[in-house]
Write an enzyme that holds these catalytic residues in place. Structure first.
Site, PDB file in Angstrom:
ATOM      1  N   GLY A 159      43.155  -6.904 -37.603  1.00 47.46           N
ATOM      2  CA  GLY A 159      42.529  -6.788 -36.281  1.00 47.46           C
ATOM      3  C   GLY A 159      42.041  -5.399 -35.937  1.00 47.46           C
ATOM      4  N   PHE A 160      42.778  -4.395 -36.374  1.00 42.42           N
ATOM      5  CA  PHE A 160      42.430  -3.034 -35.957  1.00 42.42           C
ATOM      6  C   PHE A 160      42.684  -2.020 -37.065  1.00 42.42           C
ATOM      7  CE2 PHE A 160      43.630  -5.517 -32.286  1.00 42.42           C
ATOM      8  CZ  PHE A 160      42.572  -5.298 -31.415  1.00 42.42           C
ATOM      9  N   GLY A 161      41.875  -0.965 -37.075  1.00 43.23           N
ATOM     10  CA  GLY A 161      42.125   0.152 -37.987  1.00 43.23           C
ATOM     11  C   GLY A 161      43.200   1.051 -37.384  1.00 43.23           C
ATOM     12  N   GLY A 162      43.652   2.007 -38.186  1.00 42.47           N
ATOM     13  CA  GLY A 162      44.546   3.042 -37.671  1.00 42.47           C
ATOM     14  C   GLY A 162      45.989   2.628 -37.443  1.00 42.47           C
ATOM     15  N   HIS A 172      33.942  -1.642 -47.621  1.00 40.13           N
ATOM     16  CA  HIS A 172      34.723  -2.758 -47.061  1.00 40.13           C
ATOM     17  C   HIS A 172      34.190  -3.062 -45.660  1.00 40.13           C
ATOM     18  CE1 HIS A 172      38.372  -5.255 -46.704  1.00 40.13           C
ATOM     19  NE2 HIS A 172      38.486  -4.804 -45.460  1.00 40.13           N
ATOM     20  N   SER A 194      40.762   4.815 -41.499  1.00 42.86           N
ATOM     21  CA  SER A 194      40.983   6.044 -40.741  1.00 42.86           C
ATOM     22  C   SER A 194      41.331   7.241 -41.626  1.00 42.86           C
ATOM     23  CB  SER A 194      42.056   5.815 -39.676  1.00 42.86           C
ATOM     24  OG  SER A 194      43.140   5.115 -40.211  1.00 42.86           O
ATOM     25  N   MET A 239      35.137  -9.931 -37.893  1.00 39.14           N
ATOM     26  CA  MET A 239      36.166 -10.517 -37.005  1.00 39.14           C
ATOM     27  C   MET A 239      35.479 -11.368 -35.951  1.00 39.14           C
ATOM     28  SD  MET A 239      38.627  -7.246 -36.355  1.00 39.14           S
ATOM     29  CE  MET A 239      38.984  -6.054 -37.647  1.00 39.14           C
ATOM     30  N   ASP A 248      45.121  -3.452 -47.825  1.00 38.68           N
ATOM     31  CA  ASP A 248      44.283  -3.120 -46.668  1.00 38.68           C
ATOM     32  C   ASP A 248      45.163  -2.861 -45.446  1.00 38.68           C
ATOM     33  OD1 ASP A 248      42.288  -2.953 -44.755  1.00 38.68           O
ATOM     34  OD2 ASP A 248      41.621  -5.040 -44.933  1.00 38.68           O
ATOM     35  N   GLY A 249      45.088  -1.625 -44.958  1.00 42.65           N
ATOM     36  CA  GLY A 249      45.811  -1.272 -43.735  1.00 42.65           C
ATOM     37  C   GLY A 249      46.779  -0.119 -43.948  1.00 42.65           C
ATOM     38  N   GLY A 250      46.458   1.013 -43.337  1.00 38.31           N
ATOM     39  CA  GLY A 250      47.365   2.162 -43.383  1.00 38.31           C
ATOM     40  C   GLY A 250      47.411   2.896 -44.711  1.00 38.31           C
TER      41      GLY A 250
HETATM   42  C1  DX5 Z   1      42.259  -4.332 -40.261  1.00 43.62           C
HETATM   43  C2  DX5 Z   1      41.139  -4.245 -41.257  1.00 43.62           C
HETATM   44  C3  DX5 Z   1      41.142  -3.021 -42.080  1.00 43.62           C
HETATM   45  C4  DX5 Z   1      41.072  -1.718 -41.323  1.00 43.62           C
HETATM   46  C5  DX5 Z   1      41.850  -0.709 -42.118  1.00 43.62           C
HETATM   47  O1  DX5 Z   1      42.272  -5.628 -39.755  1.00 43.62           O
HETATM   48  O2  DX5 Z   1      41.186  -5.355 -42.139  1.00 43.62           O
HETATM   49  O3  DX5 Z   1      40.141  -3.082 -43.091  1.00 43.62           O
HETATM   50  O4  DX5 Z   1      39.790  -1.248 -41.108  1.00 43.62           O
HETATM   51  O5  DX5 Z   1      41.885   0.496 -41.420  1.00 43.62           O
HETATM   52  P1  DX5 Z   1      42.952   1.628 -41.717  1.00 43.62           P
HETATM   53  O6  DX5 Z   1      42.752   2.098 -43.113  1.00 43.62           O
HETATM   54  O7  DX5 Z   1      42.636   2.664 -40.704  1.00 43.62           O
HETATM   55  O8  DX5 Z   1      44.316   1.021 -41.523  1.00 43.62           O
HETATM   56 ZN    ZN Z   2      39.842  -5.373 -43.904  1.00 39.35          ZN
END
Ligand code: DX5
Ligand code: ZN
Length: 226
Positions: free
Chosen positions: A148-151, A35, A200, A39, A177-179
């Protein structure tokens, strides 16, 4: 019913300075897709990678590159991403209300698989016309965090969107996607998601391969119910 599990580590959580080896490591651990979070610093308050990085990575792997475009003008990215070797091109419905038909057409003509993503605040009904179209998207990405962000923390309240979609479209690829990780996968899989993005929880695990297999098992077991 024919959907299969696709486990897609989010390379946003990888060491970007070693992208090719990080990609190989994930594929060796059993990842189905990689994936890639694109951005633009405008649609979301973060800036990551674009077509030049996809092109560089493509020289090192044949893997399916599942590209998630968190950008304000997705149409500008279609041609460069196609040339760079992207496999899937998932754009956000919030910025494509006027031109989604055109977008889907061009994405396919550039040899990529079109998908549509929606933010947590966007109602699921907004993607129906794109799935019911004569020239439809082939995947819906339900964001389970603000993009926008991982984790970030998984939003369980998004599972209603997933189960509504799964009931209406038994053979659609539905991505979350996300968490996502060992503590949230069962919620997503039992709602009907089959494509699982995880950043993460995979990259931060002592044994990423074990996390990938656990998630695949959860999706497979739940898909049997549909
Ligand atoms: C967030 C991204 C995700 C992100 C997920 O905007 O679209 O793909 O990398 O990261 P985790 O699994 O850490 O939430
Ligand atoms: Zn994503």
């Amino acid at each position: 019913m024919g959907v299969t599990p696709k486990i897609a580590p989010s390379m946003l959580s990888s060491d970007f300075a070693n992208l090719a080896s990080e990609a190989k490591r994930m594929l060796d651990f059993g990842a189905d897709w990689l994936h890639m979070d694109i951005m633009d610093g405008h649609f979301v308050p973060n800036l990551t990678i674009g077509a030049p990085v996809i092109e560089s990575l493509r020289k090192h792997t044949k893997a399916y590159l599942d590209c998630h475009l968190m950008v304000t003008n997705p149409i500008d990215y279609v041609e460069p991403m196609g040339k760079a070797g992207a496999s899937g091109f998932t754009f956000h419905v919030e910025v494509s209300k006027e031109n989604w038909q055109e977008l889907i057409g061009i994405i396919k003509s550039k040899g990529m698989r079109p998908g549509v993503a929606l933010k947590p605040g966007t109602p699921i009904e907004e993607v129906y016309p794109l799935i019911d179209s004569e020239n439809p998207v082939e995947m819906v990405l339900v964001m389970t965090v603000e993009p926008g962000f991982g984790g970030q923390k998984f939003m369980p309240e998004m599972m209603d969107k997933v189960s509504t979609l799964r009931k209406k479209y038994p053979s659609l690829d539905i991505e979350v996607d996300g968490g996502l990780g060992p503590s949230t996968i069962e919620m997503a899989a039992s709602a009907g998601a089959n494509c699982i993005v995880a950043g993460s929880s995979v990259f931060g695990a002592p044994e990423p391969g074990a996390v990938i297999s656990l998630m695949r098992k959860s999706v497979s077991e739940n898909q049997e119910k549909y």
